[in-house]
Design a protein around this motif. Structure first.
Motif, PDB file in Angstrom:
ATOM      1  N   ALA A   2       0.859  -1.174   0.000  1.00  0.00           N
ATOM      2  CA  ALA A   2       0.000   0.000   0.000  1.00  0.00           C
ATOM      3  C   ALA A   2       0.897   1.226   0.000  1.00  0.00           C
ATOM      4  N   ILE A   3       1.915   1.194   0.824  1.00  0.00           N
ATOM      5  CA  ILE A   3       2.937   2.222   0.729  1.00  0.00           C
ATOM      6  C   ILE A   3       3.874   1.735  -0.366  1.00  0.00           C
ATOM      7  N   PRO A   4       4.115   2.557  -1.377  1.00  0.00           N
ATOM      8  CA  PRO A   4       5.012   2.093  -2.428  1.00  0.00           C
ATOM      9  C   PRO A   4       6.346   1.611  -1.863  1.00  0.00           C
ATOM     10  N   THR A   5       6.816   0.505  -2.363  1.00  0.00           N
ATOM     11  CA  THR A   5       8.041  -0.105  -1.877  1.00  0.00           C
ATOM     12  C   THR A   5       9.215   0.860  -1.928  1.00  0.00           C
ATOM     13  N   GLY A   6       9.277   1.679  -2.948  1.00  0.00           N
ATOM     14  CA  GLY A   6      10.371   2.640  -3.067  1.00  0.00           C
ATOM     15  C   GLY A   6      10.428   3.611  -1.902  1.00  0.00           C
ATOM     16  N   ILE A   7       9.270   4.051  -1.435  1.00  0.00           N
ATOM     17  CA  ILE A   7       9.234   4.966  -0.291  1.00  0.00           C
ATOM     18  C   ILE A   7       9.730   4.249   0.950  1.00  0.00           C
ATOM     19  N   LEU A   8       9.281   3.016   1.162  1.00  0.00           N
ATOM     20  CA  LEU A   8       9.747   2.267   2.335  1.00  0.00           C
ATOM     21  C   LEU A   8      11.250   2.036   2.287  1.00  0.00           C
ATOM     22  N   LEU A   9      11.774   1.685   1.126  1.00  0.00           N
ATOM     23  CA  LEU A   9      13.218   1.451   1.018  1.00  0.00           C
ATOM     24  C   LEU A   9      14.011   2.723   1.275  1.00  0.00           C
ATOM     25  N   ALA A  10      13.479   3.857   0.832  1.00  0.00           N
ATOM     26  CA  ALA A  10      14.206   5.116   0.993  1.00  0.00           C
ATOM     27  C   ALA A  10      14.072   5.705   2.383  1.00  0.00           C
ATOM     28  N   VAL A  11      12.966   5.463   3.050  1.00  0.00           N
ATOM     29  CA  VAL A  11      12.671   6.163   4.292  1.00  0.00           C
ATOM     30  C   VAL A  11      12.905   5.309   5.532  1.00  0.00           C
ATOM     31  N   VAL A  12      12.637   4.016   5.462  1.00  0.00           N
ATOM     32  CA  VAL A  12      12.691   3.156   6.648  1.00  0.00           C
ATOM     33  C   VAL A  12      13.965   2.315   6.637  1.00  0.00           C
ATOM     34  N   ALA A  13      14.779   2.492   7.651  1.00  0.00           N
ATOM     35  CA  ALA A  13      16.038   1.750   7.739  1.00  0.00           C
ATOM     36  C   ALA A  13      15.854   0.377   8.378  1.00  0.00           C
ATOM     37  N   ASP A  14      14.896   0.237   9.276  1.00  0.00           N
ATOM     38  CA  ASP A  14      14.666  -1.016  10.005  1.00  0.00           C
ATOM     39  C   ASP A  14      13.991  -2.034   9.087  1.00  0.00           C
ATOM     40  N   GLU A  15      14.757  -3.057   8.701  1.00  0.00           N
ATOM     41  CA  GLU A  15      14.256  -4.054   7.743  1.00  0.00           C
ATOM     42  C   GLU A  15      13.054  -4.821   8.282  1.00  0.00           C
ATOM     43  N   ARG A  16      13.054  -5.133   9.560  1.00  0.00           N
ATOM     44  CA  ARG A  16      11.934  -5.885  10.148  1.00  0.00           C
ATOM     45  C   ARG A  16      10.633  -5.076  10.069  1.00  0.00           C
ATOM     46  N   TRP A  17      10.707  -3.802  10.418  1.00  0.00           N
ATOM     47  CA  TRP A  17       9.527  -2.947  10.375  1.00  0.00           C
ATOM     48  C   TRP A  17       9.066  -2.729   8.939  1.00  0.00           C
ATOM     49  N   ARG A  18      10.042  -2.620   8.029  1.00  0.00           N
ATOM     50  CA  ARG A  18       9.722  -2.448   6.611  1.00  0.00           C
ATOM     51  C   ARG A  18       8.982  -3.663   6.068  1.00  0.00           C
ATOM     52  N   ARG A  19       9.442  -4.853   6.426  1.00  0.00           N
ATOM     53  CA  ARG A  19       8.761  -6.082   5.990  1.00  0.00           C
ATOM     54  C   ARG A  19       7.350  -6.169   6.559  1.00  0.00           C
ATOM     55  N   HIS A  20       7.211  -5.741   7.817  1.00  0.00           N
ATOM     56  CA  HIS A  20       5.885  -5.732   8.444  1.00  0.00           C
ATOM     57  C   HIS A  20       4.952  -4.782   7.689  1.00  0.00           C
TER      58      HIS A  20
END
Length: 101
Positions: A2-20
């Motif tokens: 729902a949140i574009p993957t590109g935004i998550l990769l650029a903004v969120v450093a915590d991989e576990r939270w990003r996967r969630h």
């Protein structure tokens, strides 16, 4: 998703939270997609009309279709804003940092 993957990769450093976040987004897409398809198919839409909400909005299935689609769009926009807002200090993508800071 729902949140574009590109935004998550650029903004969120915590991989576990990003996967969630990606898992929650995918679940929301599936739920919204199934809801709008089923409710649209169960509605009686006799003819194509430019003003779908006014013409067929009195049918329960069409009401759920319209509300589910609108709610999903609103949720996605709010979720993107929330993720960006919470992670502005730790943005690790140089191209995004000036635009969000």
């Amino acid at each position: 998703m729902a949140i574009p993957t590109g935004i998550l990769l650029a903004v969120v450093a915590d991989e576990r939270w990003r996967r969630h976040q990606l898992a929650v987004g995918r679940a929301a897409i599936v739920l919204a997609g199934v809801t709008v398809v089923v409710t649209f198919l169960t509605s009686r839409v006799d003819a194509t009309d430019r003003n779908l909400p006014l013409t067929y909005g009195d049918q329960p299935g069409m009401e759920v279709f319209l509300w589910a689609g609108s709610a999903f769009i609103i949720w996605v926009c709010c979720d993107i804003a929330r993720v960006c807002w919470l992670n502005i200090p730790g943005i690790h993508s140089p191209p995004l940092k000036p635009g969000l800071s």
